[in-house]
Enzyme design. Structure first.
Site, PDB file in Angstrom:
ATOM      1  N   ASN A 283     -30.889 -10.905 -16.009  1.00 28.41           N
ATOM      2  CA  ASN A 283     -29.731 -10.366 -15.284  1.00 28.41           C
ATOM      3  C   ASN A 283     -28.776  -9.757 -16.308  1.00 28.41           C
ATOM      4  O   ASN A 283     -28.094 -10.473 -17.041  1.00 28.41           O
ATOM      5  CB  ASN A 283     -29.046 -11.492 -14.503  1.00 28.41           C
ATOM      6  CG  ASN A 283     -27.775 -11.024 -13.805  1.00 28.41           C
ATOM      7  OD1 ASN A 283     -27.542  -9.825 -13.643  1.00 28.41           O
ATOM      8  ND2 ASN A 283     -26.939 -11.959 -13.391  1.00 28.41           N
TER       9      ASN A 283
ATOM     10  N   LYS B 202     -26.120  -8.110 -15.824  1.00 27.34           N
ATOM     11  CA  LYS B 202     -24.719  -8.161 -15.383  1.00 27.34           C
ATOM     12  C   LYS B 202     -24.039  -6.798 -15.647  1.00 27.34           C
ATOM     13  O   LYS B 202     -24.694  -5.765 -15.575  1.00 27.34           O
ATOM     14  CB  LYS B 202     -23.997  -9.330 -16.040  1.00 27.34           C
ATOM     15  CG  LYS B 202     -24.714 -10.664 -15.786  1.00 27.34           C
ATOM     16  CD  LYS B 202     -23.914 -11.860 -16.218  1.00 27.34           C
ATOM     17  CE  LYS B 202     -24.700 -13.136 -15.937  1.00 27.34           C
ATOM     18  NZ  LYS B 202     -23.913 -14.348 -16.255  1.00 27.34           N
TER      19      LYS B 202
ATOM     20  N   HIS C  54     -25.252 -14.930  -6.293  1.00 26.81           N
ATOM     21  CA  HIS C  54     -25.023 -15.336  -7.675  1.00 26.81           C
ATOM     22  C   HIS C  54     -23.665 -16.030  -7.789  1.00 26.81           C
ATOM     23  O   HIS C  54     -22.713 -15.669  -7.103  1.00 26.81           O
ATOM     24  CB  HIS C  54     -25.082 -14.121  -8.600  1.00 26.81           C
ATOM     25  CG  HIS C  54     -25.097 -14.471 -10.047  1.00 26.81           C
ATOM     26  ND1 HIS C  54     -23.954 -14.801 -10.738  1.00 26.81           N
ATOM     27  CD2 HIS C  54     -26.123 -14.574 -10.946  1.00 26.81           C
ATOM     28  CE1 HIS C  54     -24.265 -15.070 -11.997  1.00 26.81           C
ATOM     29  NE2 HIS C  54     -25.578 -14.943 -12.143  1.00 26.81           N
TER      30      HIS C  54
ATOM     31  N   GLU D 107     -21.302 -15.855  -9.829  1.00 30.41           N
ATOM     32  CA  GLU D 107     -20.163 -14.980 -10.116  1.00 30.41           C
ATOM     33  C   GLU D 107     -19.724 -14.224  -8.870  1.00 30.41           C
ATOM     34  O   GLU D 107     -18.527 -13.981  -8.670  1.00 30.41           O
ATOM     35  CB  GLU D 107     -20.534 -14.025 -11.254  1.00 30.41           C
ATOM     36  CG  GLU D 107     -20.680 -14.754 -12.584  1.00 30.41           C
ATOM     37  CD  GLU D 107     -21.454 -13.987 -13.633  1.00 30.41           C
ATOM     38  OE1 GLU D 107     -21.638 -14.544 -14.727  1.00 30.41           O
ATOM     39  OE2 GLU D 107     -21.883 -12.843 -13.361  1.00 30.41           O
TER      40      GLU D 107
ATOM     41  N   GLU E 229     -28.468 -22.533 -10.182  1.00 29.70           N
ATOM     42  CA  GLU E 229     -27.459 -22.283 -11.203  1.00 29.70           C
ATOM     43  C   GLU E 229     -26.489 -23.459 -11.257  1.00 29.70           C
ATOM     44  O   GLU E 229     -25.647 -23.601 -10.372  1.00 29.70           O
ATOM     45  CB  GLU E 229     -26.631 -21.035 -10.857  1.00 29.70           C
ATOM     46  CG  GLU E 229     -27.361 -19.722 -10.819  1.00 29.70           C
ATOM     47  CD  GLU E 229     -26.379 -18.593 -10.564  1.00 29.70           C
ATOM     48  OE1 GLU E 229     -26.125 -17.818 -11.481  1.00 29.70           O
ATOM     49  OE2 GLU E 229     -25.841 -18.511  -9.432  1.00 29.70           O
TER      50      GLU E 229
ATOM     51  N   GLY F 159     -21.469 -20.794 -19.537  1.00 24.03           N
ATOM     52  CA  GLY F 159     -20.326 -20.315 -20.301  1.00 24.03           C
ATOM     53  C   GLY F 159     -19.247 -21.354 -20.525  1.00 24.03           C
ATOM     54  O   GLY F 159     -18.108 -21.010 -20.842  1.00 24.03           O
TER      55      GLY F 159
ATOM     56  N   SER G  66     -27.940 -20.761 -18.318  1.00 19.43           N
ATOM     57  CA  SER G  66     -27.816 -20.413 -19.742  1.00 19.43           C
ATOM     58  C   SER G  66     -29.033 -20.814 -20.561  1.00 19.43           C
ATOM     59  O   SER G  66     -28.917 -21.426 -21.626  1.00 19.43           O
ATOM     60  CB  SER G  66     -26.546 -21.036 -20.341  1.00 19.43           C
ATOM     61  OG  SER G  66     -25.394 -20.532 -19.712  1.00 19.43           O
TER      62      SER G  66
END
Length: 249
Positions: free
Chosen positions: A9, A11, A94, A96, A166, A172, A211
């Site tokens: 991904n 992004k 997702h 985000e 996720e 992060g 991650s």
């Protein structure tokens, strides 16, 4: 046996030139690994990356898809538009998108259905925040997110879908999910699906989206219910992404 799958991904990163170079670099290093592999490029780079990957084993995906088929929805990109550029996959839900742009369980379910209507495989992203994990709500959260899609599309729709777990708390933040923590949730997701349809549960690919990097990918991918990864930052470097890809079983 389920085929492994690794999706990059990208992004909101890169330029047209760097996207072209990255796609070419990944193609050059695929080697003999027969696992599935895809990249989700920014919308504006899809035409170029589509041309580069055409006829190759590197599949193309989008980072989102509209929850409507067409109409007065300024700024949205429909599944039929994505289909024209050869998208095999589309991310839906997702973390985000859920956190920053207000995507709800209901809108994610609608996006899932829109993708499938155009023969695009939705990659349903689910997972809990740090607060939800600390309150021991992990299983309840992922079940709720799954139920929104099952309620609209039916369990049979998961025969042509991918799930990406996720752990939002491990993205992060400097925190990491151990192999065992990731496996525990993947196993629960598979068992939750199995309670509704064992055949689908046995076949569906469940990816880890927390991650993953070259130094931890092998351990994660060795877990019995982890079928690959949805890779963020590490997918922006062809060498790192390929190391992760070559770690899948």
């Amino acid at each position: 046996m389920r085929q492994s799958l690794v999706i990059g991904n990208w992004k909101m990163n890169g330029t047209r030139a760097s996207a072209d170079s990255l796609a070419q670099g990944i193609l050059a290093g695929l080697g003999e690994n027969t696992a599935g592999i895809a990249v989700c490029a920014p919308y504006v780079f899809l035409p170029n990356v589509s041309e580069i990957t055409k006829g190759s084993r590197l599949a193309l995906g989008a980072q989102n898809v509209a929850d409507q088929a067409s109409g007065a929805y300024t700024g949205e990109v429909s599944a039929s538009m994505l289909s024209e550029f050869g998208c095999t996959y589309a991310l839906v839900g997702h973390s985000e998108r859920r956190s920053y742009y207000g995507d709800t369980d209901a809108s994610v379910a609608a996006r899932f259905c829109q993708a499938q209507a155009q023969n695009i495989i939705p990659v349903l992203c689910i997972g809990e925040t740090l607060e939800e994990r600390e309150q021991e709500q992990t299983f309840a959260v992922v079940e709720k997110q799954l139920d929104a899609v099952i309620g609209l599309a039916g369990i049979a729709a998961f025969a042509n879908a991918v799930i990406a777990y996720e752990p939002v708390w491990a993205i992060g933040t400097g925190k990491t999910a151990s192999d065992a923590q990731a496996q525990e949730v993947h196993q629960h997701i598979r068992e939750y699906i199995a309670a509704k349809d064992q055949t689908i549960a046995d076949k569906i690919q469940i990816l880890y989206g927390g991650s993953a990097k070259p130094d931890n990918a092998k351990g994660l991918f060795a877990m019995p219910d982890i079928d690959g990864g949805l890779i963020g930052g590490a997918s922006l470097d062809a060498e790192s992404f390929l190391k992760i890809y070559h770690s899948v079983k």
